[in-house]
Design a protein around this motif. Structure first.
Motif, PDB file in Angstrom:
ATOM      1  N   LYS A 117     114.650  80.393 158.730  1.00 52.62           N
ATOM      2  CA  LYS A 117     114.481  82.092 158.269  1.00 52.62           C
ATOM      3  C   LYS A 117     114.406  82.018 156.520  1.00 52.62           C
ATOM      4  CE  LYS A 117     113.267  84.381 161.922  1.00 52.62           C
ATOM      5  NZ  LYS A 117     113.892  85.806 162.748  1.00 52.62           N
ATOM      6  N   SER A 118     116.369  81.606 156.034  1.00 50.96           N
ATOM      7  CA  SER A 118     116.995  81.823 154.830  1.00 50.96           C
ATOM      8  C   SER A 118     118.142  81.473 155.055  1.00 50.96           C
ATOM      9  CB  SER A 118     117.352  83.519 155.064  1.00 50.96           C
ATOM     10  OG  SER A 118     118.459  83.924 155.570  1.00 50.96           O
ATOM     11  N   LYS A 119     118.707  80.996 153.971  1.00 52.49           N
ATOM     12  CA  LYS A 119     119.854  79.701 153.578  1.00 52.49           C
ATOM     13  C   LYS A 119     121.307  80.924 154.113  1.00 52.49           C
ATOM     14  CE  LYS A 119     117.715  78.165 149.633  1.00 52.49           C
ATOM     15  NZ  LYS A 119     118.761  77.758 148.100  1.00 52.49           N
ATOM     16  N   ASP A 120     121.457  81.893 154.254  1.00 46.31           N
ATOM     17  CA  ASP A 120     122.302  82.489 155.112  1.00 46.31           C
ATOM     18  C   ASP A 120     122.390  83.168 156.280  1.00 46.31           C
ATOM     19  OD1 ASP A 120     120.441  85.017 154.126  1.00 46.31           O
ATOM     20  OD2 ASP A 120     121.779  85.906 153.118  1.00 46.31           O
ATOM     21  N   ASN A 121     121.230  82.346 156.618  1.00 50.44           N
ATOM     22  CA  ASN A 121     121.441  82.854 158.638  1.00 50.44           C
ATOM     23  C   ASN A 121     122.387  82.177 159.560  1.00 50.44           C
ATOM     24  OD1 ASN A 121     120.409  82.429 161.618  1.00 50.44           O
ATOM     25  ND2 ASN A 121     118.289  83.692 160.631  1.00 50.44           N
ATOM     26  N   PRO A 122     123.438  82.726 160.718  1.00 53.45           N
ATOM     27  CA  PRO A 122     123.717  82.338 160.644  1.00 53.45           C
ATOM     28  C   PRO A 122     123.882  81.386 161.379  1.00 53.45           C
ATOM     29  CG  PRO A 122     123.237  84.564 161.696  1.00 53.45           C
ATOM     30  CD  PRO A 122     122.559  84.301 160.468  1.00 53.45           C
ATOM     31  N   TYR A 123     122.071  80.810 161.274  1.00 52.93           N
ATOM     32  CA  TYR A 123     122.137  79.322 162.453  1.00 52.93           C
ATOM     33  C   TYR A 123     121.608  78.234 161.651  1.00 52.93           C
ATOM     34  CZ  TYR A 123     122.148  81.641 166.902  1.00 52.93           C
ATOM     35  OH  TYR A 123     122.492  81.773 168.258  1.00 52.93           O
ATOM     36  N   ARG A 124     121.888  78.734 160.732  1.00 53.72           N
ATOM     37  CA  ARG A 124     121.518  77.729 158.979  1.00 53.72           C
ATOM     38  C   ARG A 124     121.943  76.649 159.474  1.00 53.72           C
ATOM     39  NH1 ARG A 124     116.834  77.445 155.664  1.00 53.72           N
ATOM     40  NH2 ARG A 124     117.534  76.100 153.683  1.00 53.72           N
ATOM     41  N   ASP A 125     122.950  76.796 159.171  1.00 53.26           N
ATOM     42  CA  ASP A 125     124.503  75.294 159.579  1.00 53.26           C
ATOM     43  C   ASP A 125     123.982  74.345 160.255  1.00 53.26           C
ATOM     44  OD1 ASP A 125     126.131  74.131 157.921  1.00 53.26           O
ATOM     45  OD2 ASP A 125     127.902  74.564 158.787  1.00 53.26           O
ATOM     46  N   TYR A 126     123.405  75.001 161.889  1.00 52.77           N
ATOM     47  CA  TYR A 126     122.657  74.248 163.090  1.00 52.77           C
ATOM     48  C   TYR A 126     122.115  73.060 162.547  1.00 52.77           C
ATOM     49  CZ  TYR A 126     124.817  77.837 166.541  1.00 52.77           C
ATOM     50  OH  TYR A 126     125.706  78.364 167.589  1.00 52.77           O
ATOM     51  N   TYR A 127     121.526  72.766 161.441  1.00 53.20           N
ATOM     52  CA  TYR A 127     120.937  71.975 161.292  1.00 53.20           C
ATOM     53  C   TYR A 127     121.509  71.649 159.723  1.00 53.20           C
ATOM     54  CZ  TYR A 127     117.940  73.157 164.758  1.00 53.20           C
ATOM     55  OH  TYR A 127     117.743  73.049 166.266  1.00 53.20           O
ATOM     56  N   LYS A 167     109.017  67.421 164.101  1.00 58.96           N
ATOM     57  CA  LYS A 167     108.988  68.258 164.589  1.00 58.96           C
ATOM     58  C   LYS A 167     110.603  68.197 164.798  1.00 58.96           C
ATOM     59  CE  LYS A 167     105.884  70.552 166.910  1.00 58.96           C
ATOM     60  NZ  LYS A 167     106.069  72.101 166.446  1.00 58.96           N
ATOM     61  N   GLN A 168     111.641  67.375 165.031  1.00 56.23           N
ATOM     62  CA  GLN A 168     112.053  67.657 165.837  1.00 56.23           C
ATOM     63  C   GLN A 168     113.871  66.965 164.460  1.00 56.23           C
ATOM     64  OE1 GLN A 168     110.883  63.465 167.376  1.00 56.23           O
ATOM     65  NE2 GLN A 168     111.924  64.056 169.746  1.00 56.23           N
ATOM     66  N   PRO A 169     113.954  67.672 164.619  1.00 52.40           N
ATOM     67  CA  PRO A 169     115.105  68.507 163.517  1.00 52.40           C
ATOM     68  C   PRO A 169     116.614  67.911 163.838  1.00 52.40           C
ATOM     69  CG  PRO A 169     114.381  70.612 164.123  1.00 52.40           C
ATOM     70  CD  PRO A 169     113.633  69.431 164.940  1.00 52.40           C
ATOM     71  N   ASP A 170     116.816  67.423 162.951  1.00 51.28           N
ATOM     72  CA  ASP A 170     118.328  66.747 163.276  1.00 51.28           C
ATOM     73  C   ASP A 170     119.857  68.042 163.763  1.00 51.28           C
ATOM     74  OD1 ASP A 170     117.613  64.564 163.260  1.00 51.28           O
ATOM     75  OD2 ASP A 170     119.558  63.143 163.344  1.00 51.28           O
ATOM     76  N   LEU A 171     120.529  68.042 164.831  1.00 53.04           N
ATOM     77  CA  LEU A 171     121.772  68.633 164.656  1.00 53.04           C
ATOM     78  C   LEU A 171     122.978  68.691 164.006  1.00 53.04           C
ATOM     79  CD1 LEU A 171     121.693  69.431 168.581  1.00 53.04           C
ATOM     80  CD2 LEU A 171     121.213  71.830 166.957  1.00 53.04           C
ATOM     81  N   ASN A 172     123.005  69.644 163.392  1.00 55.72           N
ATOM     82  CA  ASN A 172     124.611  69.825 162.613  1.00 55.72           C
ATOM     83  C   ASN A 172     126.013  69.244 163.593  1.00 55.72           C
ATOM     84  OD1 ASN A 172     126.253  69.125 160.590  1.00 55.72           O
ATOM     85  ND2 ASN A 172     126.414  71.232 160.088  1.00 55.72           N
ATOM     86  N   TRP A 173     126.260  68.265 164.412  1.00 59.18           N
ATOM     87  CA  TRP A 173     127.144  68.369 164.379  1.00 59.18           C
ATOM     88  C   TRP A 173     128.751  68.835 163.954  1.00 59.18           C
ATOM     89  CZ3 TRP A 173     128.333  66.934 170.193  1.00 59.18           C
ATOM     90  CH2 TRP A 173     127.196  66.704 170.719  1.00 59.18           C
ATOM     91  N   GLU A 174     128.953  68.657 163.066  1.00 61.61           N
ATOM     92  CA  GLU A 174     129.766  68.725 161.663  1.00 61.61           C
ATOM     93  C   GLU A 174     130.248  70.388 162.114  1.00 61.61           C
ATOM     94  OE1 GLU A 174     131.079  66.986 160.304  1.00 61.61           O
ATOM     95  OE2 GLU A 174     130.369  66.021 160.453  1.00 61.61           O
TER      96      GLU A 174
END
Length: 560
Positions: A117-127, A167-174
């Motif tokens: 949705k946006s670069k500052d969404n709290p979930y942005r860094d999940y991917y 359709k399979q975006p990688d999660l950001n495990w960091e």
């Protein structure tokens, strides 16, 4: 001394639910269908079922693209159906291992919907999002399913990483929050009573920090960029954290699918003092007939090379780690078509291949239909194929000018749909898999090859596999004995011993359609009359010179 564990002594059966048994006639296998077939699996004698994903999913990659980790896909049934399955399995003494797919999610998962949705969404860094470079992708990595591993997203003008389908975006495990969400979800299932996890491409979860370009931009699957995301810098830290937070609190089976892993790395992943996983799925032996351009680049099978690979894994992990043993799964073609003779000697070569694997050290995995000697399929039309990897590869090769027949030949040999045709239950329409139209066509040979025929025939592959499973329970030498290869350079015979205390097994297999005569080496010195434990041929008396018939397997036990 090796620690004794229930998962070392177990035999696992993999169910690909979409193709196992359809209870409601919609053409798709389902959870109530599995419940109806549990007595069949109890009869076979397996201890554990590994269930491929049944979670909520838009099905871009047949369930390996998960949109909700805590719900069941409507096509497969309800959570109540799943709970009944677990209860019915446990009643029969069968454990349940679920698929854990946490390298990536579906792009329809709530986290990703927010993330884009946006670069500052709290979930942005999940991917893993990156700006483009000079109007192009952030780097030159390629997807395992063809094309770039990056997808541009117009909403924020950035790219997200997808090592598999777009359709399979990688999660950001960091991101610590991602890891905590995953651990919480794992506890959700373990607290419901599951007995373990098979972890999908789990050695991909740690990526090199700056995501550099790959030196080989036009590499094959798991080559382009793979050294930057396979067995990455924080992988052991992440798995040890997972073990500490979750796995160590339960008595469960854990197996990590790990392309590109070698024995020394596997010891790091599975050593008892490492506090990570119980075992890994390695790929060396199933890549044996792949050329430098990957799985579709067909090469002739080389038994000497197979012996070298399997022996290396047997010897190097002994008393240091633990092996998984498999020929087949939902991603691999049928072993009897690949290494055996699926025509004249189908039954005999299927039994030989089962013997060769099940007498080794490790936990054996049987893929649905393997116990019937099910074979690869040759659909006439590309339209009959369903697998995204196959269809993408065809498009890419056709656009590059390869001819249709040549591409189809590699699909017949290596396509994942070989493993995904419906389970062959009987000789009725659609092999008794469904009363409707199956989601993928049934292999036309179901009239001959089916469970009903196999159960009636005491010489079937099914009854032979049943005996292999029983022997593992009766003889601890099969589970814990030391492995030693014989006739290393023989091009057609794969033979080895297993030794525990004063007992020895001699495993003899002829991996060819021609008789092979052998002179036993001097180190084979039985002190008791060798007893035949299992054989797929007429019983032959033991002698120091022996002839193995085409595709013959024999296992002797004696004192030393």
């Amino acid at each position: 001394m090796q620690t004794r564990k229930w998962w070392k002594e177990s035999v696992v059966y993999q169910i690909y639910p979409r193709s196992f048994y359809d209870s409601n006639g919609d053409g798709i296998g389902d959870i109530p269908g599995i419940i109806q077939k549990l007595d069949y699996l109890k009869e076979l004698g397996i201890d554990v079922i590994w269930l491929s994903p049944v979670y909520e999913s838009p099905n871009d990659d047949n369930g390996y693209d998960i949109s909700d980790y805590r719900n069941i896909m409507d096509e497969f049934g309800t959570m109540q159906d799943w709970e009944q399955l677990l209860e019915e399995m446990h009643k029969r003494g069968i454990k349940l291992v679920m698929d854990l797919v946490v390298n990536h999610t579906s792009d329809e998962h709530a986290w990703f919907v927010e993330s884009r949705k946006s670069k500052d969404n709290p979930y942005r860094d999940y991917y893993i999002w990156r700006p483009g470079k000079e109007g192009k992708e952030p780097n030159n990595w390629e997807s395992a399913f063809s094309g770039s591993a990056w997808q541009y997203d117009e909403t924020t003008g950035e790219y997200y990483l997808h090592i598999f389908s777009k359709k399979q975006p990688d999660l950001n495990w960091e991101n610590r929050n991602v890891r905590e969400e995953v651990y919480d979800m794992m506890k959700f299932w373990l607290d419901k009573g599951v007995d373990g996890f098979r972890m999908d491409v789990i050695n991909f979860i740690s990526k090199v920090e700056d995501l550099p370009d790959a030196p080989n931009p036009h590499g094959v699957m798991f080559v382009s960029g793979s050294k930057y995301f396979m067995n990455g810098p924080r992988i052991h830290e992440f798995l040890q954290e997972m073990n500490k937070e979750v796995l160590s609190k339960y008595d469960i089976l854990t197996v990590g699918e790990m392309p590109g892993v070698r024995p020394q790395q596997a010891i790091d992943y599975t050593g008892e003092d490492r506090n990570e996983l119980n075992m890994v799925f390695q790929f060396e032996h199933v890549d044996i007939d792949s050329g430098p351009e990957g799985k579709w680049d067909l090469r002739p099978f080389d038994l000497i090379r197979l012996k070298e690979i399997l022996s290396k894994w047997q010897e190097e992990l002994f008393e240091k780690g633990w092996n998984s043993l498999y020929w087949n799964n939902h991603d691999q073609p049928r072993i009897v078509s690949r290494l055996g003779d699926d025509k004249e000697y189908r039954v005999k070569s299927a039994k030989m291949l089962g013997t060769l694997l099940h007498m080794m050290q490790g936990t054996p995995y049987i893929y649905q239909g393997e116990e019937l000697g099910m074979t690869n399929v040759r659909f006439k039309s590309l339209e009959d194929y369903r697998d995204i990897e196959t269809l993408n590869m065809y498009k890419e090769k056709a656009e590059a000018g390869k001819n249709h027949e040549e591409i189809m030949r590699s699909i017949y040999v290596k396509g994942r749909d070989n493993a995904r045709t419906p389970m062959q239950w009987d000789a009725s329409e659609h092999a008794g898999f469904t009363a409707g139209s199956p989601w993928i066509k049934v292999n036309p040979n179901y009239m001959e090859i089916n469970a009903e025929n196999a159960l009636k025939d005491k010489d079937s592959v099914f009854h032979y596999y049943k005996k292999l499973i029983q022997l593992r329970k009766q003889h601890e030498i099969i589970v814990y004995g030391k492995y030693d290869l014989l006739w290393k350079e023989h091009p057609h015979v794969y033979a080895y011993t297993r030794t525990l205390d004063n007992k020895q097994l001699l495993v003899l297999t002829n991996v060819s359609g021609y008789p092979q005569t052998l002179q036993l080496p001097d180190e084979i010195q039985p002190k008791s009359e060798p007893e035949i434990l299992i054989s797929n041929d007429q019983h032959q008396p033991f002698s120091r010179e022996l002839t193995l018939n085409p595709w013959e397997a024999r296992v002797y036990q004696y004192s030393i």
